[in-house]
Design a protein around this motif. Structure first.
Motif, PDB file in Angstrom:
ATOM      1  N   UNK A  52     -30.345 -19.197 -54.455  1.00  0.00           N
ATOM      2  CA  UNK A  52     -29.756 -19.257 -53.123  1.00  0.00           C
ATOM      3  C   UNK A  52     -29.364 -20.630 -52.637  1.00  0.00           C
ATOM      4  N   UNK A  53     -29.975 -21.680 -53.171  1.00  0.00           N
ATOM      5  CA  UNK A  53     -29.661 -23.025 -52.696  1.00  0.00           C
ATOM      6  C   UNK A  53     -28.563 -23.699 -53.508  1.00  0.00           C
ATOM      7  N   UNK A  54     -28.060 -23.008 -54.536  1.00  0.00           N
ATOM      8  CA  UNK A  54     -27.080 -23.640 -55.410  1.00  0.00           C
ATOM      9  C   UNK A  54     -25.803 -24.009 -54.670  1.00  0.00           C
ATOM     10  N   UNK A  55     -25.387 -23.164 -53.735  1.00  0.00           N
ATOM     11  CA  UNK A  55     -24.143 -23.450 -53.012  1.00  0.00           C
ATOM     12  C   UNK A  55     -24.265 -24.749 -52.233  1.00  0.00           C
ATOM     13  N   UNK A  56     -25.434 -24.973 -51.632  1.00  0.00           N
ATOM     14  CA  UNK A  56     -25.624 -26.203 -50.874  1.00  0.00           C
ATOM     15  C   UNK A  56     -25.599 -27.416 -51.787  1.00  0.00           C
ATOM     16  N   UNK A  57     -26.143 -27.253 -52.988  1.00  0.00           N
ATOM     17  CA  UNK A  57     -26.200 -28.378 -53.914  1.00  0.00           C
ATOM     18  C   UNK A  57     -24.836 -28.711 -54.503  1.00  0.00           C
ATOM     19  N   UNK A  58     -24.064 -27.679 -54.881  1.00  0.00           N
ATOM     20  CA  UNK A  58     -22.816 -27.900 -55.613  1.00  0.00           C
ATOM     21  C   UNK A  58     -21.564 -27.698 -54.769  1.00  0.00           C
ATOM     22  N   UNK A 112     -20.156 -24.833 -54.486  1.00  0.00           N
ATOM     23  CA  UNK A 112     -19.500 -23.642 -55.033  1.00  0.00           C
ATOM     24  C   UNK A 112     -20.454 -22.988 -56.032  1.00  0.00           C
ATOM     25  N   UNK A 113     -20.135 -21.724 -56.389  1.00  0.00           N
ATOM     26  CA  UNK A 113     -20.895 -20.995 -57.396  1.00  0.00           C
ATOM     27  C   UNK A 113     -19.944 -20.590 -58.525  1.00  0.00           C
ATOM     28  N   UNK A 157     -15.240 -20.973 -52.611  1.00  0.00           N
ATOM     29  CA  UNK A 157     -16.674 -21.181 -52.828  1.00  0.00           C
ATOM     30  C   UNK A 157     -17.150 -20.547 -54.133  1.00  0.00           C
ATOM     31  N   UNK A 158     -16.242 -19.844 -54.815  1.00  0.00           N
ATOM     32  CA  UNK A 158     -16.553 -19.239 -56.102  1.00  0.00           C
ATOM     33  C   UNK A 158     -15.517 -19.685 -57.126  1.00  0.00           C
ATOM     34  N   UNK A 159     -15.982 -20.047 -58.319  1.00  0.00           N
ATOM     35  CA  UNK A 159     -15.083 -20.487 -59.372  1.00  0.00           C
ATOM     36  C   UNK A 159     -15.359 -19.664 -60.628  1.00  0.00           C
ATOM     37  N   UNK A 160     -14.327 -19.084 -61.168  1.00  0.00           N
ATOM     38  CA  UNK A 160     -14.453 -18.264 -62.372  1.00  0.00           C
ATOM     39  C   UNK A 160     -14.526 -19.155 -63.597  1.00  0.00           C
ATOM     40  N   UNK A 161     -15.535 -18.907 -64.454  1.00  0.00           N
ATOM     41  CA  UNK A 161     -15.700 -19.676 -65.687  1.00  0.00           C
ATOM     42  C   UNK A 161     -15.647 -18.729 -66.875  1.00  0.00           C
ATOM     43  N   UNK A 162     -15.408 -19.302 -68.058  1.00  0.00           N
ATOM     44  CA  UNK A 162     -15.189 -18.491 -69.246  1.00  0.00           C
ATOM     45  C   UNK A 162     -16.443 -18.199 -70.057  1.00  0.00           C
ATOM     46  N   UNK A 163     -17.541 -18.880 -69.750  1.00  0.00           N
ATOM     47  CA  UNK A 163     -18.744 -18.634 -70.550  1.00  0.00           C
ATOM     48  C   UNK A 163     -19.956 -18.453 -69.647  1.00  0.00           C
ATOM     49  N   UNK A 164     -20.924 -17.718 -70.158  1.00  0.00           N
ATOM     50  CA  UNK A 164     -22.092 -17.370 -69.361  1.00  0.00           C
ATOM     51  C   UNK A 164     -23.006 -18.560 -69.105  1.00  0.00           C
ATOM     52  N   UNK A 165     -23.030 -19.512 -70.036  1.00  0.00           N
ATOM     53  CA  UNK A 165     -23.938 -20.649 -69.898  1.00  0.00           C
ATOM     54  C   UNK A 165     -23.638 -21.460 -68.641  1.00  0.00           C
TER      55      UNK A 165
END
Length: 640
Positions: free
Chosen positions: A283-289, A291-292, A309-317
């Motif tokens: 839950x605190x990731x958005x405040x840190x970065x 975006x998710x 606030x959301x970014x699509x990425x190509x890998x799960x890691x």
């Protein structure tokens, strides 16, 4: 229950060794003794059909010294007719351990249920042969077809085909009528032979195999066990399954669906590992970065998730949010290895998305001590769930309830559906008790009361009358403890394409609304336009009242789902968020033309949201904002 048949991809001419390799699993699974395989191979390769040489159908030979035996001009004995078709062995005594004692039985008709009527209409010779097999007298063609479709449940059998190369539609149960001999082998609790379906690779065709497992003497009736998968000790189930052939009063059987043990929720792939109790959310990731990162297996989400606030990425890691289209099971490992990630599923959510479990969960909404079925009115609770029985566990209860409705002259149309298929596959609507009893042989089935008085919708492009429709709502589960459920206010609609009537249940466009997979034209409509037209078409009723009742039913479903501990209930998981598709129909309440009752049909995992995004491009932005951020719910979402 008939076995699955393994279907190789290509036909071929077979030596015995090749025959044995290709058919070993099938023959073993069907219980065909290995001492008969070589004879079976010979008869198949050489097209030997010799059963008819050793049997008499529907006749009994009276003894020579019987005064009832007379001779015609040729000296042949007259034969006395029996009251029902039977098959008698007229050849030399048949030993159960004889290596040659296996016989081919042809199939006179193979079909799936939706195509049965059309085949009878299209092929007059087929219709006449079926009438002969079922001893249906010559009448008008339409009446003969109707009678065949009614009586066939006493004769037909089923099998399913399995191959990695086949689509789901090709793996559906197939029904078949054996020839004039096989279809008349009668039932016995102590039979002397078996008949099993068999797919022959070289001919790419299915036959049946008849072989003895007791010694059979000349003059003996050939009998088989019609319900050999039900042990003799299970008297009630055997009585229920045998009702198409043997009448039984079955008095004092409860209408109540049977309670299931906890172990029922722990079967097979349903069992999820549970998250570690110390797992933390991200839950605190958005405040840190700011975006998710989102990894998605769903292209529609990738296209329409445009909130910065959301970014699509190509890998799960690299992802903070994992949005899967496949089922996720190992929540323990996920919580231990990736404590800062989210996933789009909750532990044990199969209790909602599996049809058999959903009906069990919904009945928890009934107050403790109150019966599910009112024995006086025959109404069932909860009011928003169609009366439903699991034919694996509740067949006798269903039979008792069906007969009670029949005795009172109440509508008795029911819809049978498999537990584990979507897209309206393998669904049958019928008011025949024999039909639903026999359908239970073709795989696990639920049977629910068909909505005979649905609220209908007038489409200008369907001049013959109003059509059926159902409503898809998107529901979000944000938390189990505390329970936080949101519903997307904008719903979408699915319409049938032909005017509704309580007939022609094999006409898909009249009784079904799912048209996404090529079944028919898709009629689309914005929900705000629908609401205006709904209120205009149903004077005295209002959509706002219907909507409130739907919202209340959704809340009751999720309260019921969290009311029991694992494995019977949803499990709290701070890393979990989920989105489901809930399908509702509307029906007129009995005795009240203006009173509408919403009815929950099913809950879908990973619902297709393409239409929602086409209509409302911010759909996934709103969904993700509600599920993953601490913002207030968007205006498009109501928290229940």
């Amino acid at each position: 229950m008939e076995p699955n048949i393994i279907l190789p991809d290509e036909p071929q001419k077979l030596s015995f060794e090749e025959f044995e390799v290709l058919h070993h699993n099938q023959l073993t699974h069907s219980g065909v003794p290995s001492i008969l395989w070589r004879s079976l191979h010979y008869k198949l390769e050489n097209d030997v059909w010799d059963l008819g040489n050793f049997v008499a159908v529907n006749k009994v030979v009276l003894s020579d010294d019987s005064p009832e035996v007379a001779a015609d001009a040729t000296g042949a004995e007259e034969i006395a007719e029996l009251s029902a078709p039977k098959v008698f062995w007229t050849g030399p005594d048949l030993k159960s351990d004889g290596v040659d004692n296996i016989f081919l039985v042809d199939h006179a008709w193979t079909f799936d249920i939706p195509s049965a009527r059309k085949m009878l209409e299209s092929f007059p010779n087929l219709l006449q042969r079926m009438c002969g097999l079922m001893e249906i007298p010559a009448t008008e063609t339409a009446d003969q077809i109707k009678q065949v479709l009614t009586d066939m449940w006493k004769y037909i059998r089923t099998y399913s085909v399995s191959s990695d190369s086949l689509e789901a539609e090709d793996k559906l149960p197939r029904w078949y009528m054996m020839d004039e001999i096989g279809s008349r082998v009668g039932h016995s609790d102590t039979p002397n032979c078996r008949i099993v379906p068999f797919y022959y690779v070289s001919g790419q065709i299915t036959y049946s195999l008849l072989f003895p497992f007791l010694d059979i003497n000349e003059g003996d009736e050939l009998t088989r066990n019609y319900v050999e998968d039900v042990p003799l000790s299970d008297v009630l189930t055997r009585q229920s399954r045998l009702l198409p052939w043997l009448e039984s009063t079955m008095t004092d059987v409860s209408f109540e669906p049977s309670a299931v043990p906890t172990s029922y929720f722990q079967v097979g792939v349903r069992l999820d590992s549970l998250p570690a109790s110390s797992s933390q959310s991200g839950g605190d990731l958005l405040k840190e970065k700011g975006y998710l990162n989102v990894f998605s297996e769903y292209d529609v989400l990738t296209e329409f998730l445009t909130d910065g606030r959301f970014r699509v990425v190509d890998n799960q890691a690299d992802a903070d949010i994992l949005w899967y289209r496949r089922h996720f099971r190992d929540f323990l490992a996920f919580s231990e290895e990736f404590p800062d990630k989210f996933c789009n599923q909750f532990p044990n959510e199969s209790i909602l998305t599996c049809k058999d479990l959903l009906s069990i969960v919904c009945r928890r909404a009934v107050p403790a001590g109150q019966p599910i079925v009112n024995t006086e009115t025959l109404d069932s609770l909860p009011l928003w769930l169609p009366t439903t029985y699991n034919l694996n566990n509740d067949l006798a209860n269903f039979v008792a309830y069906f007969r009670a409705r029949e005795a009172r002259g109440l509508d008795n149309h029911w819809i049978s559906k498999p537990w584990n298929l979507a897209r309206s596959l393998d669904i049958t609507i019928s008011d025949s008790l024999n039909c639903h009893i026999r359908l239970s042989e073709s795989g696990p089935k639920l049977v629910s009361k068909y909505i005979e008085r649905p609220v209908l919708f007038h489409r200008e492009d369907v001049p013959d009358g109003p059509v059926k429709f159902d409503i898809r709502f998107i529901v979000m589960l944000k938390s189990v403890q505390p329970l936080r459920v949101g519903i997307y206010k904008r719903f979408w609609l699915r319409f049938a394409n032909k005017a509704f009537a309580l007939d022609e249940f094999d006409v898909y466009d009249k009784h079904f609304t799912v048209m996404n997979y090529g079944q028919g034209d898709i009629h689309q409509k914005f929900c705000h336009i629908f609401i205006e037209q709904f209120d205009a078409q149903n004077e005295g009723s209002s959509w706002s009242k219907v909507e409130k009742e739907i919202y209340q039913a959704v809340r009751e479903v999720f309260l019921a789902a969290v009311s029991e501990p694992s494995p019977k209930g949803l499990v709290h998981s701070p890393q979990s968020r989920a989105m489901y598709g809930l399908d509702f129909m509307l029906k007129w309440k009995d005795g009240a033309i203006q009173a509408i009752q919403p009815m929950l049909l099913e809950i879908n995992f990973a619902p297709d949201c393409k239409r929602a995004c086409d209509y409302y491009p911010d759909f996934f932005n709103d969904i993700f904002s509600y599920l993953f951020l601490d913002d207030d719910a968007p205006e498009t979402i109501v928290e229940l």
